[in-house]
Design an enzyme around this catalytic site. Sequence first.
Site, short mmCIF file in Angstrom:
data_model
loop_
_atom_site.label_atom_id
_atom_site.label_comp_id
_atom_site.label_asym_id
_atom_site.label_seq_id
_atom_site.Cartn_x
_atom_site.Cartn_y
_atom_site.Cartn_z
N GLY A 170 0.81 -1.18 0.00
CA GLY A 170 -0.09 0.12 0.08
C GLY A 170 0.89 1.29 0.03
O GLY A 170 0.54 2.20 -0.87
N ASP A 207 4.90 -9.54 6.38
CA ASP A 207 4.16 -10.73 5.41
C ASP A 207 5.08 -11.14 4.25
O ASP A 207 4.81 -12.01 3.71
CB ASP A 207 2.85 -10.01 5.02
CG ASP A 207 1.83 -9.34 6.15
OD1 ASP A 207 2.15 -9.83 7.37
OD2 ASP A 207 1.16 -8.29 5.88
N ARG A 256 -1.67 -11.92 6.69
CA ARG A 256 -2.42 -11.34 5.52
C ARG A 256 -2.84 -12.44 4.46
O ARG A 256 -3.22 -13.56 4.86
CB ARG A 256 -2.21 -10.06 5.20
CG ARG A 256 -3.15 -8.86 5.74
CD ARG A 256 -2.75 -7.76 5.38
NE ARG A 256 -1.88 -7.20 4.48
CZ ARG A 256 -1.65 -6.21 3.63
NH1 ARG A 256 -2.63 -5.66 3.65
NH2 ARG A 256 -0.58 -6.06 2.96
#
Length: 378
Positions: free
Chosen positions: A117, A140, A184
């Site tokens: 992001g 992650d 995630r």
Amino acid sequence: MVKKVAILANGGDVSGFNAVIRAIALTAKKHNVECYGFIDGYNGLLKNEYVDLIGTHMISGILHKGGSIIGSSTNANVFNYKVNENGQTVYKDLSQECIDNIKKDGFDCVFTLGGDGTQKSARDFFVRGVNVIGVPKTIDNDVACTDITFGYNTAVSVATEALDRLHTTAETHHRIMVLETMGRYAGWIALESAIAGGADVALIPEIPYDIDKVVDKINERRKEGKDFSIVVVSEGAMPKGGSITVENTRDNGAGVDNTKLGGVGNKVAHELEKLTGLEARNTTLGYVQRGGTPTAFDRTLSTKYGAKAMNLALEEKFGRLVVLKNGVLDSVSLEDVVGNNKKIGAVSGNTEESNIRKVSMDSDLVKTARSIGICLGD
Ligand code: F6P
């Protein structure tokens, strides 16, 4: 010529943030470049809040410290920013205010330390004329175009230690011990820690699981006289034909991941207890994977990434992400990192558009797990 730079740390924190900040600032100092840190990620850029990292000696004694000395933010998409206007929640593109701040105070480059992001926003700033250089962060390990992100190795190490501890209690009480890890939509932490921690089962988002296959594996072990089992479940794992387990959602608009995953470990433990007749317990590892001191590997990786980032700035190579490619320090265009997610301000996270790097079925980790008989739920 680059004379003044700023760093922002964005997204969920990881062990290694400070090591990157320190390496950028030390390299900058050596070349007489001023170096500042925006407070709380993109929020600091928007509010124009920053600190002098070299003049204040803030970078002393931080190499081994977790967290980020300049904070971080998990809710700031300045291209679609949540604001309250006359009691109403509205979302606004405030990126121009950020650009004005950068120009007004004369920053020649902004380093964006973050995951998919964060790098998506960095790329959006770059196409609007801002000099940016990204550094791939996240426990992650799911940023595209790099072998590894900083923070991941520490998370795997924490999960592995937890598995070692669960092993002895599982054995003592003849139980199934489930460990829910973060990650995630990518199963890297779960899979690598399962291998390092000697788990019997690893359930990851990339392979929807069949609970009966897990039961078969546990029963196989019982036949061999092993009346305990260790199961690692990634928070994004889901049953075949089922969906991801969501703990709650928030509303910070598009462009940030508004979903808080969690609960699948408990679900799996209950099902296994019912189906095997063995007692099962779940441990959700949570934020300890992100906090505390980084491993030696992460300190070195973060230092390499930070130094490389500042050197790229000195070479005036902007719009790039520092990466490790086949073990070699390199950089790639942020365009490659965002993939087809080209639209400015577009969403990240678990969407069609996002370009996160998931565990592939031909990866060494999957092959190794299968080879030694770790059940992947399929
Ligand atoms: O992306 C890093 C991560 O720690 C994920 O593994 C986890 O799902 C998420 O962040 C938790 O986010 P938050 O800090 O918003 O609870």
